[in-house]
Design a protein around this motif. Structure first.
Motif, PDB file in Angstrom:
ATOM      1  N   LEU A   1      43.322  46.077   8.316  1.00 46.58           N
ATOM      2  CA  LEU A   1      42.797  45.379   7.146  1.00 46.58           C
ATOM      3  C   LEU A   1      43.832  44.442   6.556  1.00 46.58           C
ATOM      4  O   LEU A   1      45.020  44.546   6.852  1.00 46.58           O
ATOM      5  CB  LEU A   1      42.370  46.391   6.071  1.00 46.58           C
ATOM      6  N   LYS A   2      43.376  43.540   5.686  1.00 47.13           N
ATOM      7  CA  LYS A   2      44.299  42.710   4.929  1.00 47.13           C
ATOM      8  C   LYS A   2      45.107  43.584   3.975  1.00 47.13           C
ATOM      9  O   LYS A   2      44.632  44.629   3.527  1.00 47.13           O
ATOM     10  CB  LYS A   2      43.549  41.657   4.125  1.00 47.13           C
ATOM     11  N   ALA A   3      46.309  43.143   3.625  1.00 47.62           N
ATOM     12  CA  ALA A   3      47.141  43.907   2.699  1.00 47.62           C
ATOM     13  C   ALA A   3      46.436  44.134   1.373  1.00 47.62           C
ATOM     14  O   ALA A   3      46.530  45.206   0.775  1.00 47.62           O
ATOM     15  CB  ALA A   3      48.470  43.186   2.473  1.00 47.62           C
ATOM     16  N   ASP A   4      45.697  43.126   0.908  1.00 47.59           N
ATOM     17  CA  ASP A   4      44.995  43.213  -0.376  1.00 47.59           C
ATOM     18  C   ASP A   4      43.494  43.413  -0.183  1.00 47.59           C
ATOM     19  O   ASP A   4      42.685  42.931  -0.975  1.00 47.59           O
ATOM     20  CB  ASP A   4      45.258  41.975  -1.218  1.00 47.59           C
ATOM     21  N   ALA A   5      43.124  44.120   0.851  1.00 46.45           N
ATOM     22  CA  ALA A   5      41.706  44.354   1.126  1.00 46.45           C
ATOM     23  C   ALA A   5      41.013  44.957  -0.094  1.00 46.45           C
ATOM     24  O   ALA A   5      41.538  45.887  -0.718  1.00 46.45           O
ATOM     25  CB  ALA A   5      41.547  45.285   2.321  1.00 46.45           C
ATOM     26  N   PRO A   6      39.843  44.450  -0.476  1.00 41.79           N
ATOM     27  CA  PRO A   6      39.128  44.970  -1.652  1.00 41.79           C
ATOM     28  C   PRO A   6      38.709  46.422  -1.464  1.00 41.79           C
ATOM     29  O   PRO A   6      38.568  46.912  -0.340  1.00 41.79           O
ATOM     30  CB  PRO A   6      37.889  44.064  -1.739  1.00 41.79           C
ATOM     31  N   ALA A   7      38.491  47.099  -2.585  1.00 32.87           N
ATOM     32  CA  ALA A   7      38.056  48.492  -2.536  1.00 32.87           C
ATOM     33  C   ALA A   7      36.767  48.652  -1.751  1.00 32.87           C
ATOM     34  O   ALA A   7      36.531  49.688  -1.121  1.00 32.87           O
ATOM     35  CB  ALA A   7      37.884  49.019  -3.962  1.00 32.87           C
ATOM     36  N   SER A   8      35.927  47.625  -1.768  1.00 33.14           N
ATOM     37  CA  SER A   8      34.640  47.707  -1.070  1.00 33.14           C
ATOM     38  C   SER A   8      34.804  47.916   0.429  1.00 33.14           C
ATOM     39  O   SER A   8      33.923  48.499   1.078  1.00 33.14           O
ATOM     40  CB  SER A   8      33.817  46.440  -1.329  1.00 33.14           C
ATOM     41  N   PHE A   9      35.928  47.472   0.990  1.00 33.90           N
ATOM     42  CA  PHE A   9      36.171  47.687   2.420  1.00 33.90           C
ATOM     43  C   PHE A   9      36.483  49.159   2.698  1.00 33.90           C
ATOM     44  O   PHE A   9      36.071  49.710   3.708  1.00 33.90           O
ATOM     45  CB  PHE A   9      37.303  46.781   2.911  1.00 33.90           C
ATOM     46  N   VAL A  10      37.227  49.793   1.784  1.00 35.17           N
ATOM     47  CA  VAL A  10      37.497  51.222   1.910  1.00 35.17           C
ATOM     48  C   VAL A  10      36.197  52.006   1.754  1.00 35.17           C
ATOM     49  O   VAL A  10      35.923  52.953   2.507  1.00 35.17           O
ATOM     50  CB  VAL A  10      38.536  51.675   0.870  1.00 35.17           C
ATOM     51  N   THR A  11      35.364  51.599   0.804  1.00 39.44           N
ATOM     52  CA  THR A  11      34.077  52.258   0.606  1.00 39.44           C
ATOM     53  C   THR A  11      33.204  52.138   1.851  1.00 39.44           C
ATOM     54  O   THR A  11      32.485  53.081   2.214  1.00 39.44           O
ATOM     55  CB  THR A  11      33.336  51.648  -0.603  1.00 39.44           C
ATOM     56  N   ALA A  12      33.270  50.994   2.517  1.00 38.58           N
ATOM     57  CA  ALA A  12      32.476  50.788   3.735  1.00 38.58           C
ATOM     58  C   ALA A  12      32.872  51.774   4.822  1.00 38.58           C
ATOM     59  O   ALA A  12      32.013  52.337   5.513  1.00 38.58           O
ATOM     60  CB  ALA A  12      32.647  49.349   4.222  1.00 38.58           C
ATOM     61  N   ILE A  13      34.178  52.000   4.968  1.00 34.84           N
ATOM     62  CA  ILE A  13      34.662  52.958   5.969  1.00 34.84           C
ATOM     63  C   ILE A  13      34.206  54.358   5.595  1.00 34.84           C
ATOM     64  O   ILE A  13      33.716  55.124   6.439  1.00 34.84           O
ATOM     65  CB  ILE A  13      36.196  52.893   6.079  1.00 34.84           C
ATOM     66  N   ARG A  14      34.368  54.708   4.324  1.00 33.18           N
ATOM     67  CA  ARG A  14      33.917  56.020   3.833  1.00 33.18           C
ATOM     68  C   ARG A  14      32.436  56.232   4.136  1.00 33.18           C
ATOM     69  O   ARG A  14      32.033  57.279   4.644  1.00 33.18           O
ATOM     70  CB  ARG A  14      34.167  56.113   2.336  1.00 33.18           C
ATOM     71  N   SER A  15      31.613  55.244   3.788  1.00 33.23           N
ATOM     72  CA  SER A  15      30.171  55.377   3.960  1.00 33.23           C
ATOM     73  C   SER A  15      29.796  55.583   5.419  1.00 33.23           C
ATOM     74  O   SER A  15      28.924  56.407   5.737  1.00 33.23           O
ATOM     75  CB  SER A  15      29.454  54.139   3.406  1.00 33.23           C
ATOM     76  N   ALA A  16      30.452  54.842   6.310  1.00 33.62           N
ATOM     77  CA  ALA A  16      30.161  54.992   7.733  1.00 33.62           C
ATOM     78  C   ALA A  16      30.479  56.396   8.218  1.00 33.62           C
ATOM     79  O   ALA A  16      29.742  56.971   9.032  1.00 33.62           O
ATOM     80  CB  ALA A  16      30.947  53.956   8.529  1.00 33.62           C
TER      81      ALA A  16
END
Length: 289
Positions: free
Chosen positions: A60-75
């Protein structure tokens, strides 16, 4: 040294690593989330899990938004992966967000949780949702781990975060970690490692340990070796090592290692208001043995 060769097709590639973090091998389905949306990221992680891959590697990008972490969690939570079967590697990203956020709607402000990997108490139908699939996490570039970020990941047994500087409140409460090795962590938040059956704790840079950070209310809580060997002042909350019995019951089972500059502040086996099983000193720069 580190070398990596990557070829991405639709966000997925293969990387061969050779460094101190990962053994030299080819990791399948390395997902690059640098130039894709969170929806695409969720789909790629879901597809990897559907293909019965249980080592999920996302760059991921260093400043990846929280929504990207949520996407991984959801999957992960929406997959058929068994409890304690998923090993997660997140590179590039420097912040694991707090597990909750405040959302403003027409009816006012409301708190939404389940942003990171911690427990979600406001899931569908009000159910509690836990990321029980996680077995291990490797976060080689992360500097900040947010509040409740992995709270109640009840099968999380392994953590690698060599650059983490702050571990926030309740970050790993409710996991099954037995070892904490955070060489650059300066601040350990309230209840961050509450009620864990620890066997070793290495915090050579820590200067602040919050309330009930390592408290353990279990009657059979075991002792361990605690490296707390930063130079200068170290602030420890009065109940950081609290037990259901007495404040010093747990620390009397802990072998403490301090920096040599603390020798004048130690009286027998007492330091910072706690009694310890033993206290020894090492010089700055000494390796953990």
């Amino acid at each position: 040294s580190e070398s990596a060769t990557t070829e991405f097709v639709d966000g997925v590639g293969k990387v061969e690593f050779e460094n101190d973090i990962f053994e030299s091998r080819v990791l399948p389905n390395v997902i690059s989330a640098v130039n894709i949306s969170e929806e695409e990221l969720k789909t790629l992680v879901a597809e990897a899990l559907l293909a019965e891959e249980r080592e999920i590697y996302v760059d991921l990008k260093a400043d990846a938004p929280a929504s990207f972490v949520t996407a991984i969690r959801s999957a992960i939570v929406e997959s058929d992966a068994e409890d304690g079967s998923v090993s997660l590697i997140l590179t590039g990203i420097e912040t694991i967000p707090d597990n909750y956020k405040i959302v403003t709607t027409e009816s006012g402000e409301t708190m939404v949780d389940g942003v990171a990997f911690g427990e979600q108490s406001r899931g569908l139908n009000g159910d509690i949702v836990r990321v029980s699939e996680l077995l291990s996490v490797k976060l080689p570039d992360v500097k900040y781990i947010g509040e409740q970020a992995f709270q109640n990941c009840e099968n999380l047994a392994s953590l690698y975060a060599p650059k983490a500087e702050k571990i926030s409140r309740l970050a790993f409460n409710g996991t099954v970690l037995t070892e904490v090795d955070l060489p650059l962590a300066k601040e350990i938040g309230e209840s961050a490692f509450f009620n864990l059956d620890l066997t070793a704790v290495n915090l050579p840079s820590a200067t602040s340990i919050g309330a009930t950070a390592f408290a353990n209310t279990k009657d059979d809580a075991n002792g361990y070796t605690l490296y707390l060997n930063a130079e200068g002042d170290i602030t420890i909350a009065s109940d950081a090592f609290f037990t259901s019995q007495v404040t010093s019951a747990l620390t009397k089972q802990i072998d403490l290692v301090l920096n040599s500059d603390k020798q004048s502040k130690v009286s027998g086996k007492t330091w910072n208001g706690y009694q310890w099983k033993s206290i020894r000193f090492i010089d700055s720069g000494s390796s953990v043995d």
